[in-house]
Design a protein around this motif. Structure first.
Motif, PDB file in Angstrom:
ATOM      1  N   TYR A 345       0.834  -1.208   0.000  1.00  0.00           N
ATOM      2  CA  TYR A 345       0.000   0.000   0.000  1.00  0.00           C
ATOM      3  C   TYR A 345       0.865   1.253   0.000  1.00  0.00           C
ATOM      4  CZ  TYR A 345      -2.696   3.827   2.014  1.00  0.00           C
ATOM      5  OH  TYR A 345      -3.259   5.047   2.267  1.00  0.00           O
ATOM      6  N   GLN A 349       1.309   4.105  -3.157  1.00  0.00           N
ATOM      7  CA  GLN A 349       0.978   5.523  -3.000  1.00  0.00           C
ATOM      8  C   GLN A 349       2.184   6.426  -3.250  1.00  0.00           C
ATOM      9  OE1 GLN A 349      -2.444   6.182  -2.450  1.00  0.00           O
ATOM     10  NE2 GLN A 349      -2.310   3.979  -2.850  1.00  0.00           N
ATOM     11  N   GLY A 418     -13.088   2.515  -4.124  1.00  0.00           N
ATOM     12  CA  GLY A 418     -11.908   3.376  -4.108  1.00  0.00           C
ATOM     13  C   GLY A 418     -11.753   4.177  -5.396  1.00  0.00           C
ATOM     14  N   TYR A 422     -12.090   8.387  -5.954  1.00  0.00           N
ATOM     15  CA  TYR A 422     -11.131   9.214  -6.692  1.00  0.00           C
ATOM     16  C   TYR A 422     -11.845  10.036  -7.771  1.00  0.00           C
ATOM     17  CZ  TYR A 422      -7.098  10.577  -9.497  1.00  0.00           C
ATOM     18  OH  TYR A 422      -6.151  11.312 -10.185  1.00  0.00           O
ATOM     19  N   SER A 426     -12.254  14.101  -8.133  1.00  0.00           N
ATOM     20  CA  SER A 426     -11.650  14.768  -9.286  1.00  0.00           C
ATOM     21  C   SER A 426     -12.654  15.547 -10.109  1.00  0.00           C
ATOM     22  CB  SER A 426     -10.963  13.726 -10.184  1.00  0.00           C
ATOM     23  OG  SER A 426      -9.965  13.039  -9.471  1.00  0.00           O
ATOM     24  N   SER A 460      -5.360   9.902 -15.750  1.00  0.00           N
ATOM     25  CA  SER A 460      -6.199   9.852 -14.561  1.00  0.00           C
ATOM     26  C   SER A 460      -6.845   8.482 -14.370  1.00  0.00           C
ATOM     27  CB  SER A 460      -7.290  10.928 -14.629  1.00  0.00           C
ATOM     28  OG  SER A 460      -6.710  12.206 -14.603  1.00  0.00           O
ATOM     29  N   ALA A 463      -4.389   6.636 -12.408  1.00  0.00           N
ATOM     30  CA  ALA A 463      -4.358   7.184 -11.047  1.00  0.00           C
ATOM     31  C   ALA A 463      -5.569   6.717 -10.246  1.00  0.00           C
ATOM     32  CB  ALA A 463      -4.307   8.710 -11.107  1.00  0.00           C
ATOM     33  N   ALA A 464      -6.742   6.697 -10.889  1.00  0.00           N
ATOM     34  CA  ALA A 464      -7.952   6.233 -10.205  1.00  0.00           C
ATOM     35  C   ALA A 464      -7.834   4.762  -9.826  1.00  0.00           C
ATOM     36  CB  ALA A 464      -9.175   6.465 -11.099  1.00  0.00           C
ATOM     37  N   HIS A 467      -5.471   4.347  -6.967  1.00  0.00           N
ATOM     38  CA  HIS A 467      -6.127   4.760  -5.719  1.00  0.00           C
ATOM     39  C   HIS A 467      -7.036   3.651  -5.200  1.00  0.00           C
ATOM     40  CE1 HIS A 467      -9.094   6.981  -3.208  1.00  0.00           C
ATOM     41  NE2 HIS A 467      -8.019   7.664  -2.854  1.00  0.00           N
ATOM     42  N   GLY A 470      -5.050   0.910  -3.728  1.00  0.00           N
ATOM     43  CA  GLY A 470      -4.550   1.283  -2.411  1.00  0.00           C
ATOM     44  C   GLY A 470      -5.541   0.911  -1.322  1.00  0.00           C
ATOM     45  N   TRP A 471      -6.821   1.156  -1.585  1.00  0.00           N
ATOM     46  CA  TRP A 471      -7.851   0.765  -0.621  1.00  0.00           C
ATOM     47  C   TRP A 471      -7.845  -0.750  -0.392  1.00  0.00           C
ATOM     48  CZ3 TRP A 471     -13.203   3.579  -0.589  1.00  0.00           C
ATOM     49  CH2 TRP A 471     -13.002   4.954  -0.459  1.00  0.00           C
TER      50      TRP A 471
END
Length: 509
Positions: A345, A349, A418, A422, A426, A460, A463-464, A467, A470-471
């Motif tokens: 994680y 990030q 998650g 995001y 955004s 993006s 990136a989404a 993210h 990560g969750w």
């Protein structure tokens, strides 16, 4: 050498090939999910069900097969399961839609579960001498681990050289070879006074697991009344299952065994491994493919960092358990898995887009599982009397498959949530919740920007997705840490030292 003993090498080879096929069908399929999504026009929920149909079906048949094999013959059921697995694999390879593939995977899972549980029964029956038995179980466990550990790279190589269908079609000739070896080598055996089949328990538990999995994957598309109805039905099935198991003379799950601290502590280890490590492997290829830009072959190679330690570290786990007792080693292994997830994680990030920063966390998680797996198996089967070893093994396998199926669905839900968070952060203005979820599911499936999402084409999307992952990684770490704490408290070696003494395990004398 007695004639029966001379057939043992053929029997062991058949059992090892069967375990290889079973393991490959869990670990090689995730690598091809992005290809299945694009070529069969499936969505994110379809990808989840391609995996879950197999695991849920395995769970449904595990306990039933044990009783049927005891009654009608273990060799007979083993041969039928190999044949059914080969035919179901051919159906999977010939699928031209996700619906047909999911149905074929369910059949394959039924056959695979039957094949798995009869392997253990035949090994226990045919290999009785201490040294031979130990070697047979060690060979079986090693090959099973190879199937799980090398499945991703095997899947990636097959996809690079041919098409996704050969991931399944390859099991046709393998099944025929296994069938021939089993006919020649496996001895028939059955239990003289086989127990009755707990049909009510099997049906009720299966309905409860299916209902909860269905809610996790499809709940967002259902109305509130439908969700409440399915949830109520699931609860009723589970309560009825508990009631049935406490009243019938020969239950599928004898609930009194959970009073045994060693058994219950080890079972929490089984749940913990399949709460985080194995379900996350279903989603890692999507991360490698869509966030890091890896090909299917490179994704398979990257997954080796995650899976190879599970083959290398079991001997260390066994030695640690003998020296420090399973009640300490199992929670420690689970803690190590959680530490690996938290490290992944943090890396995702801080260094999104760089696969090398994920390596330490992936290795830590694999080491944790390698340390945990062997002590868990030995403790669940060794902490109960010999006449309950079959039931202990069945409960252990069922706990693993149920945890795997539910967490494949739950991790998918967390991933979509998650990604949606995001996107919501955004975007400016008022959002339509349904459209936002559709976009999040498309991104989770590894799709590029769809209609209305072109503004996300500048990176993006990645990136989404990062993210959302990560969750999932954070959930995997925190949940397995929670189960490590529960396992330690259940074993409670500091309070009841006599419960932590190593129990005799079959095959290790």
């Amino acid at each position: 050498m007695p004639k029966s003993a001379s057939r043992n090498p053929l029997a062991l080879l058949a059992i090892c090939l069967a375990s290889l096929m079973f393991g490959l069908e869990i670990s090689s399929v995730p690598v091809i999910l992005p290809a299945l999504e694009s070529r069969l026009q499936g969505d994110f929920k379809d990808l989840q069900w391609i995996m879950n149909a197999y695991t849920i079906a395995c769970t449904v048949v595990l306990m039933a097969t044990g009783a049927l094999a005891d009654r009608f013959g273990r060799k007979r059921v083993f041969l039928l399961s190999i044949l059914a697995f080969g035919l179901a694999s051919l159906l999977c390879g010939l699928a031209d839609s996700t619906t047909f593939l999911i149905a074929s995977r369910a059949i394959q899972g039924l056959a695979g579960g039957a094949m798995l549980i009869t392997q253990v029964a035949i090994l226990s029956q045919q290999f009785r001498e201490g040294r031979e038995r130990s070697r047979a179980f060690a060979a079986w466990g090693m090959v099973f681990g190879i199937g799980l550990g090398f499945g991703p790279i095997i899947g990636g190589v097959i996809l690079a050289l041919s098409s996704w269908s050969w991931i399944f079609l390859v099991h046709g000739p393998l099944a025929l070879l296994t069938l021939g070896l089993a006919i020649s080598g496996v001895q028939e055996s059955r239990q003289a006074r086989a127990g009755k089949l707990d049909g009510a328990g099997i049906v009720l538990l299966s309905l409860a697991v299916f209902g909860l999995t269905f809610l996790l994957t499809q709940g967002s598309t259902l109305g509130r009344s439908s969700v409440m109805t399915i949830l109520l039905a699931t609860l009723v099935c589970f309560i009825a299952f508990i009631r049935v198991e406490t009243r019938i003379p020969q239950p599928m799950f004898e609930l009194r065994v959970f009073r045994n601290r060693r058994f219950s502590g080890a079972l929490l280890g089984s749940v913990g491994m399949n709460f985080s490590f194995w379900p996350f492997m279903i989603y890692l290829p999507i991360y490698f493919h869509s966030v890091l830009g890896y090909s299917s072959l490179h994704s398979g190679l990257a997954l080796l960092a995650y899976t190879l330690p599970t083959l290398v570290f079991p001997p260390l786990g066994e030695r640690l358990a003998l020296r420090f007792e399973p009640g300490r080693v199992i929670p420690l292994g689970l803690f190590c898995i959680g530490l690996g997830f938290v490290a992944m994680y943090a890396a995702s990030q801080l260094g999104a887009g760089n696969g090398l920063v994920m390596l330490p966390g992936a290795l830590l998680a694999g080491i944790g599982l390698g340390i945990t797996n062997t002590p868990v198996t030995n403790t669940t089967t060794g902490s109960l009397p010999a006449d309950r070893a079959g039931m202990a093994s069945g409960i252990d396998m069922s706990a693993r498959m149920i945890s795997l199926a539910l967490n494949i669905a739950l991790m998918g839900l967390i991933l979509v949530a998650g990604i949606g968070a995001y996107l919501r952060r955004s975007l400016s203005g008022v959002l339509d919740a349904g459209q936002l979820r559709n976009w999040a599911e498309q991104i989770a499936a590894g799709q590029g920007p769809a209609q209305g999402m072109q503004w996300l084409a500048d990176g993006s999307v990645q990136a989404a997705l990062a993210h959302g992952f990560g969750w999932v990684m954070l959930y995997g770490g925190l949940s397995v840490w929670g189960l490590a704490l529960l396992s330690a408290m259940t074993f409670a070696p500091w309070r009841r030292p006599e419960l932590s003494a190593p129990a005799p395990c079959s095959g290790r004398r």
